[in-house]
Scaffold this motif. Structure first.
Motif, PDB file in Angstrom:
ATOM      1  N   GLU A  95       0.832  -1.209   0.000  1.00 42.04           N
ATOM      2  CA  GLU A  95       0.000   0.000   0.000  1.00 42.04           C
ATOM      3  C   GLU A  95       0.865   1.257   0.000  1.00 42.04           C
ATOM      4  N   GLN A  96       1.962   1.239   0.754  1.00 36.94           N
ATOM      5  CA  GLN A  96       2.867   2.387   0.751  1.00 36.94           C
ATOM      6  C   GLN A  96       3.449   2.598  -0.637  1.00 36.94           C
ATOM      7  N   SER A  97       3.809   1.502  -1.302  1.00 38.28           N
ATOM      8  CA  SER A  97       4.357   1.614  -2.646  1.00 38.28           C
ATOM      9  C   SER A  97       3.300   2.093  -3.631  1.00 38.28           C
ATOM     10  N   ARG A  98       2.084   1.564  -3.493  1.00 37.64           N
ATOM     11  CA  ARG A  98       1.013   1.990  -4.391  1.00 37.64           C
ATOM     12  C   ARG A  98       0.723   3.481  -4.211  1.00 37.64           C
ATOM     13  N   THR A  99       0.708   3.935  -2.964  1.00 32.11           N
ATOM     14  CA  THR A  99       0.488   5.358  -2.702  1.00 32.11           C
ATOM     15  C   THR A  99       1.582   6.209  -3.328  1.00 32.11           C
ATOM     16  N   ALA A 100       2.832   5.729  -3.254  1.00 34.17           N
ATOM     17  CA  ALA A 100       3.939   6.463  -3.874  1.00 34.17           C
ATOM     18  C   ALA A 100       3.739   6.573  -5.383  1.00 34.17           C
ATOM     19  N   HIS A 101       3.290   5.491  -6.016  1.00 37.24           N
ATOM     20  CA  HIS A 101       3.013   5.538  -7.449  1.00 37.24           C
ATOM     21  C   HIS A 101       1.883   6.532  -7.752  1.00 37.24           C
ATOM     22  N   GLU A 102       0.821   6.490  -6.944  1.00 32.03           N
ATOM     23  CA  GLU A 102      -0.310   7.395  -7.158  1.00 32.03           C
ATOM     24  C   GLU A 102       0.118   8.846  -6.991  1.00 32.03           C
ATOM     25  N   ARG A 103       0.922   9.103  -5.953  1.00 30.38           N
ATOM     26  CA  ARG A 103       1.379  10.471  -5.724  1.00 30.38           C
ATOM     27  C   ARG A 103       2.241  10.957  -6.887  1.00 30.38           C
ATOM     28  N   ALA A 104       3.065  10.065  -7.419  1.00 29.95           N
ATOM     29  CA  ALA A 104       3.922  10.446  -8.530  1.00 29.95           C
ATOM     30  C   ALA A 104       3.086  10.856  -9.735  1.00 29.95           C
ATOM     31  N   LEU A 105       2.080  10.049 -10.074  1.00 25.38           N
ATOM     32  CA  LEU A 105       1.239  10.366 -11.234  1.00 25.38           C
ATOM     33  C   LEU A 105       0.385  11.604 -10.992  1.00 25.38           C
ATOM     34  N   ALA A 106       0.053  11.886  -9.744  1.00 25.53           N
ATOM     35  CA  ALA A 106      -0.751  13.066  -9.420  1.00 25.53           C
ATOM     36  C   ALA A 106       0.063  14.342  -9.476  1.00 25.53           C
ATOM     37  N   ASP A 107       1.358  14.213  -9.661  1.00 24.48           N
ATOM     38  CA  ASP A 107       2.273  15.351  -9.633  1.00 24.48           C
ATOM     39  C   ASP A 107       3.132  15.307 -10.894  1.00 24.48           C
ATOM     40  N   PRO A 108       2.550  15.607 -12.071  1.00 22.67           N
ATOM     41  CA  PRO A 108       3.234  15.329 -13.335  1.00 22.67           C
ATOM     42  C   PRO A 108       4.609  15.956 -13.479  1.00 22.67           C
ATOM     43  N   GLU A 109       4.825  17.155 -12.955  1.00 19.86           N
ATOM     44  CA  GLU A 109       6.115  17.788 -13.160  1.00 19.86           C
ATOM     45  C   GLU A 109       7.208  17.083 -12.361  1.00 19.86           C
ATOM     46  N   ALA A 110       6.916  16.723 -11.104  1.00 17.30           N
ATOM     47  CA  ALA A 110       7.873  15.921 -10.342  1.00 17.30           C
ATOM     48  C   ALA A 110       8.022  14.549 -10.986  1.00 17.30           C
ATOM     49  N   PHE A 111       6.941  14.034 -11.557  1.00 12.97           N
ATOM     50  CA  PHE A 111       6.986  12.733 -12.227  1.00 12.97           C
ATOM     51  C   PHE A 111       7.931  12.780 -13.419  1.00 12.97           C
ATOM     52  N   ALA A 112       7.960  13.900 -14.138  1.00 18.40           N
ATOM     53  CA  ALA A 112       8.861  14.029 -15.283  1.00 18.40           C
ATOM     54  C   ALA A 112      10.310  13.864 -14.860  1.00 18.40           C
ATOM     55  N   VAL A 113      10.637  14.359 -13.661  1.00 23.74           N
ATOM     56  CA  VAL A 113      12.000  14.218 -13.153  1.00 23.74           C
ATOM     57  C   VAL A 113      12.233  12.801 -12.628  1.00 23.74           C
ATOM     58  N   LEU A 114      11.223  12.268 -11.929  1.00 22.93           N
ATOM     59  CA  LEU A 114      11.326  10.903 -11.414  1.00 22.93           C
ATOM     60  C   LEU A 114      11.535   9.897 -12.534  1.00 22.93           C
ATOM     61  N   LEU A 115      10.989  10.168 -13.720  1.00 18.58           N
ATOM     62  CA  LEU A 115      11.138   9.234 -14.838  1.00 18.58           C
ATOM     63  C   LEU A 115      12.603   8.966 -15.179  1.00 18.58           C
ATOM     64  N   SER A 116      13.498   9.871 -14.792  1.00 15.58           N
ATOM     65  CA  SER A 116      14.928   9.649 -15.044  1.00 15.58           C
ATOM     66  C   SER A 116      15.390   8.314 -14.481  1.00 15.58           C
ATOM     67  N   GLU A 117      14.821   7.926 -13.312  1.00 16.29           N
ATOM     68  CA  GLU A 117      15.236   6.675 -12.685  1.00 16.29           C
ATOM     69  C   GLU A 117      14.819   5.465 -13.529  1.00 16.29           C
ATOM     70  N   TYR A 118      13.630   5.513 -14.138  1.00 11.42           N
ATOM     71  CA  TYR A 118      13.161   4.396 -14.952  1.00 11.42           C
ATOM     72  C   TYR A 118      13.791   4.415 -16.334  1.00 11.42           C
ATOM     73  N   ILE A 119      14.038   5.605 -16.866  1.00  9.41           N
ATOM     74  CA  ILE A 119      14.772   5.724 -18.127  1.00  9.41           C
ATOM     75  C   ILE A 119      16.144   5.089 -17.987  1.00  9.41           C
ATOM     76  N   ALA A 120      16.782   5.318 -16.837  1.00  8.04           N
ATOM     77  CA  ALA A 120      18.109   4.740 -16.597  1.00  8.04           C
ATOM     78  C   ALA A 120      18.064   3.220 -16.568  1.00  8.04           C
ATOM     79  N   LEU A 121      16.920   2.647 -16.171  1.00 12.47           N
ATOM     80  CA  LEU A 121      16.780   1.188 -16.151  1.00 12.47           C
ATOM     81  C   LEU A 121      16.532   0.616 -17.541  1.00 12.47           C
ATOM     82  N   GLY A 122      16.137   1.470 -18.489  1.00 13.52           N
ATOM     83  CA  GLY A 122      15.943   1.002 -19.847  1.00 13.52           C
ATOM     84  C   GLY A 122      14.690   1.491 -20.520  1.00 13.52           C
TER      85      GLY A 122
END
Length: 924
Positions: free
Chosen positions: A383-410
């Protein structure tokens, strides 16, 4: 792959500003050379002919936008003798390029929020700004030019090298940072993950400009980068601009080097010690794990959370609650290649380090084997992880920066892949992962002040991102919010004001992505007499409110906060529409029905004491403590008295449970104060709920405001010895007879912005001490304007290496005298005014800021007209008014100066800080 509960992802979600986006769908044919790749929940990916991929996340909810560029290069791509190169290059990119020779000045003039970060597998740069066609065009053009035309010049390296070295020394002051460096080195024999991002000091100091330029040309190319644009923008125009700016960059002919180093399977536990002067022992355990792309990664992340979470984890129950440790943590590292997870505990003073170390090993390596993960433990972690995902999507500009971590994974879509896999994780998978990787022969044990049967862990090969995503079918549409106008007039018009007796309410309802809502509450009680001698008791009583009520234990409270998706503190938090009413009811229960369990109070005292004791050898904290103590003008016991650090420690020790219970019983109430709520909620229903929950709980003590008043303080020079510390801190301060509605306030506000208060990389102080002379990683000035009493404070802070302390002090005073003598220029004033207005507009786009400001305005009897009028006064200022205000209020000879540094290092210098001060005064 790991879910977003890792510390790294959490930091991005909690520290970055809460930006959001908007735009229109691009339905016309794409420009030549642009092809569309994917769409996931309203987020689209495109590619240019030169290989650049770009991601568009439009959202018109707020009048801001973010441009983030991720380069697929990090510390693991560095060669021998070149550690820290990726991070050093991150600094130099901001130094200018062929068509943008001075971007820092433009950032400031446009009110941009900027930063760059470097990690194991990637480097990213982001700009956040007030949404406009001009700002977007400039941001894209600068990023495109910086990609291939940055100067990477010798002169910039000469100054920035010492700035980065200063940043390196900052990490050397922090035991946890030092431990992580040692841990990484012990975890890896050959792989570059064993090198920290900051690099080796010798490499930082001796890097060749030719090598740095070659590194830049090799990795900073369109086929090795991913651009993300989020926020309020026209999607069609943005695609055209990207095609026109980035699209003209040629596809490079070079081939990126292949990396073939594979770390061998660990063949035995390792142990290290760090012995440095400090206050609090620290024990860490680390275990090697597969890549974040591997199927075991999610289970490892869940196991780490079940073991290391506070206050729900098993380490917390076994170490913190019995009083062995003050705090525990777990830190799983997201990485493209085999990575690691770290567990840690800060040991309470007087407790056995060996006992803590042994118990930690027992819990991490044996707990899940003997008593497997329970369904409730896993559900909480998921649930904590799901909430973190929801918060990320609810905050698109911070999400754009967070995407760097997943881009780095491939692939950026791995974010959604991880979210959608959460419900597939089972307790058996968690137990299996722990038993496979959390074993003796795979362990590295570290202590800050250590069979015959091998237990090796073979790290398997991971599939590629493409293989993981082959059968992934994500949703294409995502949630959207309204296009909110952050003007002063609209904020006032949209806000509903109410009062319940002495409780003032501001409600601003609007549709948000993710239905998020922010709450800011300030309750007021007591007077000078009833608050006397309670400077320590009060904070302890408030801290105890969330540790138990007549109906809920601390564990149940923690579970309820997770269920209600509450993030923040007791009185300043974010939740969503569906849970707001219940969250407010929980806050009311915590404040009004606190039970003050004795065991929790003893645990709290230990945490407080450990935190305070850890500050005793910290130059930053010691210098701040000395400065605040010097400016104290009230007797001990007065509510306005500043309690120095050593005295505070003793008062915490002496405070009893009865003291905090009496404070709660006699003082705390919720009938007087301010509550501001901004976001997605039903105004009438919430107003009724507020009226039911809070006005009836009256404080038993009479109320009288207790404010600090202006009292002249004799300037002084204070020097503090902080042995064995690599960094020194210099602070200066003067108190001013000034209030924010005085005629001089806007002019001094602008003057401070020019001198050192704008943040970013452009101000008089930054230009001199960092950009030109490379003396300091961080130097700022700050103007804190009083709003009730005519008491304001102007201060200055600089972090420097001890060997640069004298030069830094001299440079600061030279800049002060130059500003008073020659004044600021017309151009500086014009740029500062523009940057201030745009920056304040960006702030008004953040719901948390709106809520906090409304709460303050309610207390002061103001509304947003005051803010509008203040900005109008700023715009109307002349250069003569700005210069006159600086000369009137900022007198270098009236400053109190505090320096915290290692005296032994200063003694080795030819000229110490006191000598510099004497020469400065003699030459004045």
């Amino acid at each position: 792959m790991k879910a977003t509960t890792s510390l790294l992802s959490w930091l991005f979600l909690s520290l970055l500003p809460a930006w959001t986006q908007a735009g229109t769908q691009a339905t016309a044919p794409l420009p030549a050379g642009v092809r569309k790749l994917n769409t996931v929940e309203g987020i689209s990916e495109y590619q240019l002919a030169n290989g650049l991929r770009f991601i568009l996340f439009p959202d018109a909810a707020k009048a801001t936008a973010t441009v983030n560029v991720t380069y697929l290069v990090g510390s693991r791509h560095e060669n021998y003798g070149e550690t820290g190169m990726a991070h050093l290059l991150e600094h130099l990119i901001f130094k200018g390029s062929k068509n943008f020779p001075d971007p820092a000045r433009e950032f400031k003039a446009r009110g941009f929020q900027i930063n760059g970060t470097t990690w194991l597998d990637r480097t990213n740069y982001y700009l956040t700004f007030a949404a406009s066609e001009d700002n977007m065009a400039w941001a894209l053009a600068w990023n495109a030019d910086a990609m291939v035309n940055s100067f990477i010049a010798r002169k910039d390296l000469d100054t920035e090298m010492s700035v980065v070295r200063n940043e390196f020394e900052m990490g050397e002051n922090d035991p946890a940072s030092v431990m992580l460096k040692r841990m990484q080195a012990m975890l890896y024999d050959w792989h570059n993950y064993g090198n920290t991002t900051i690099g080796a000091r010798s490499d930082i100091e001796n890097v060749r400009i030719e090598n740095l330029q070659a590194f830049y040309r090799r990795y900073y190319q369109p086929d090795n980068a991913v651009l993300a644009v989020a926020g309020k923008f026209d999607e069609r125009k943005t695609i055209e601009r990207i095609a026109a700016t980035f699209g003209k960059l040629p596809r490079p002919a070079r081939k990126l080097p292949e990396h073939w180093t594979v770390e061998p399977t660990a063949d035995g536990e390792r142990q290290f010690f760090v012995r440095r002067k400090g206050e609090v022992p620290l024990v860490t355990l680390a275990y090697r794990t597969p890549s974040s792309l591997h199927g075991d990664s999610d289970a490892i992340s869940m196991a780490s959370d079940i073991l290391g979470d506070t206050p729900n984890g098993r380490l917390y129950r076994e170490l913190v609650q019995p009083g062995l440790a003050a705090q525990v943590f777990a830190y799983p590292v997201d990485s493209r290649e085999p990575g690691f997870v770290v567990f840690g505990a800060t040991v309470n003073k007087g407790e056995s380090v060996e006992r803590v170390r042994n118990r930690m090993i027992e819990v991490v390596e044996g707990s899940l084997a003997h008593d497997g993960a329970t369904a409730s433990e896993l559900a909480r972690a998921v649930e904590q992880s799901r909430t973190a995902h929801e918060r990320a999507l609810a905050d698109p500009e911070a999400f754009a920066v967070l995407l760097s971590e997943y881009i780095a994974l491939g692939d950026w879509r791995l974010f959604f892949y991880a979210r959608d896999r959460l419900d597939q994780i089972t307790p058996a998978q968690v137990d299996a992962a722990a038993s496979k990787y959390f074993v003796r022969d795979n362990r590295v044990l570290g202590t800050f002040i250590p069979e015959d049967s091998p237990q090796r862990a073979v790290v398997p090969q991971a599939p590629s991102a493409a293989q993981l995503l082959a059968d992934f079918r994500p949703r294409e549409r995502g949630d959207i919010g309204e296009a909110f106008d952050p003007s002063h007039e609209n904020i006032s018009a949209r806000t509903q004001l109410r009062t319940f007796g002495n409780l003032k309410i501001a409600l601003l309802a609007k549709k948000n992505r993710g239905q998020t809502v922010n709450v800011a509450m300030s309750f007021r009680w007591g007077d000078e007499k009833s608050l006397a001698k309670r400077n320590v008791t009060g904070p302890l009583a408030i801290a105890m409110l969330a540790r138990g009520t007549g109906r809920l234990t601390r564990q149940q409270i923690a579970d309820e906060l997770i269920r209600l998706k509450v993030r923040g503190s007791l009185t300043h938090f974010e939740t969503n529409r569906d849970h707001l009413a219940a969250a407010l009811a929980l806050v009311a229960q915590l404040i009004q029905d606190a039970s003050f369990p004795a065991a929790e109070f003893e645990e709290l005292k230990r945490e407080y004491l450990t935190a305070l004791q850890s500050q005793l050898d910290n130059p930053e904290e010691r210098s701040s403590d000395a400065m605040r103590a010097h400016f104290n003008t009230y007797p001990a016991g007065d509510p306005r008295y500043y309690t120095p650090l050593a005295e505070r420690i003793e008062q915490v020790r002496q405070t009893t449970l009865d003291d905090v219970i009496r404070y709660h019983r006699e003082l705390i109430g919720t009938a007087r104060g301010e509550i501001a709520i901004v976001g997605d909620f039903d105004e009438k229903a919430i107003a009724d709920e507020l009226g039911r929950l809070f006005p009836g709980h009256q404080s038993k003590a009479p109320y009288g405001r207790v404010d600090r008043q202006f009292r002249a303080v004799v300037p002084s020079r204070i020097e503090i010895n902080t042995p064995d510390k690599e960094n020194a801190f210099l602070r200066a301060r003067i108190d001013l007879l000034l209030r924010d509605d005085d005629a001089d306030a806007p002019a001094l506000y602008v003057a401070n912005n020019i001198f050192g208060g704008s943040g970013g990389l452009s101000s008089r102080l930054i230009d001199r001490l960092r950009q030109r002379e490379g003396l300091s990683y961080s130097v700022t000035s700050n103007l804190s304007l009083g709003s009730r009493e005519r008491l304001s404070t102007w201060s200055l802070t600089a972090m420097v290496a001890p060997q640069n302390l004298g030069r830094a002090e001299q440079a600061i005073y030279e800049e002060l005298r130059r500003a008073r003598r020659d004044g600021f220029t017309e151009q500086e004033v014009a740029e500062a005014k523009k940057g201030i207005i745009e920056s304040r507009a960006v702030s008004r786009s953040q719901d948390s800021t709106l809520a906090a400001r409304w709460s303050s305005f309610l207390d002061l009897g103001r509304d947003w007209q005051f803010s509008k009028d203040f900005e109008a006064k700023v715009v109307a200022l002349s250069v003569e008014q700005v210069n006159a205000a600086f000369r009137k209020y900022i007198d270098p000879e009236q400053l109190t100066l505090v320096i915290a540094a290692d005296n032994a290092k200063l003694a080795a210098l030819a000229v110490g800080p006191s000598d510099v001060a004497e020469k400065r005064l003699a030459g004045h």
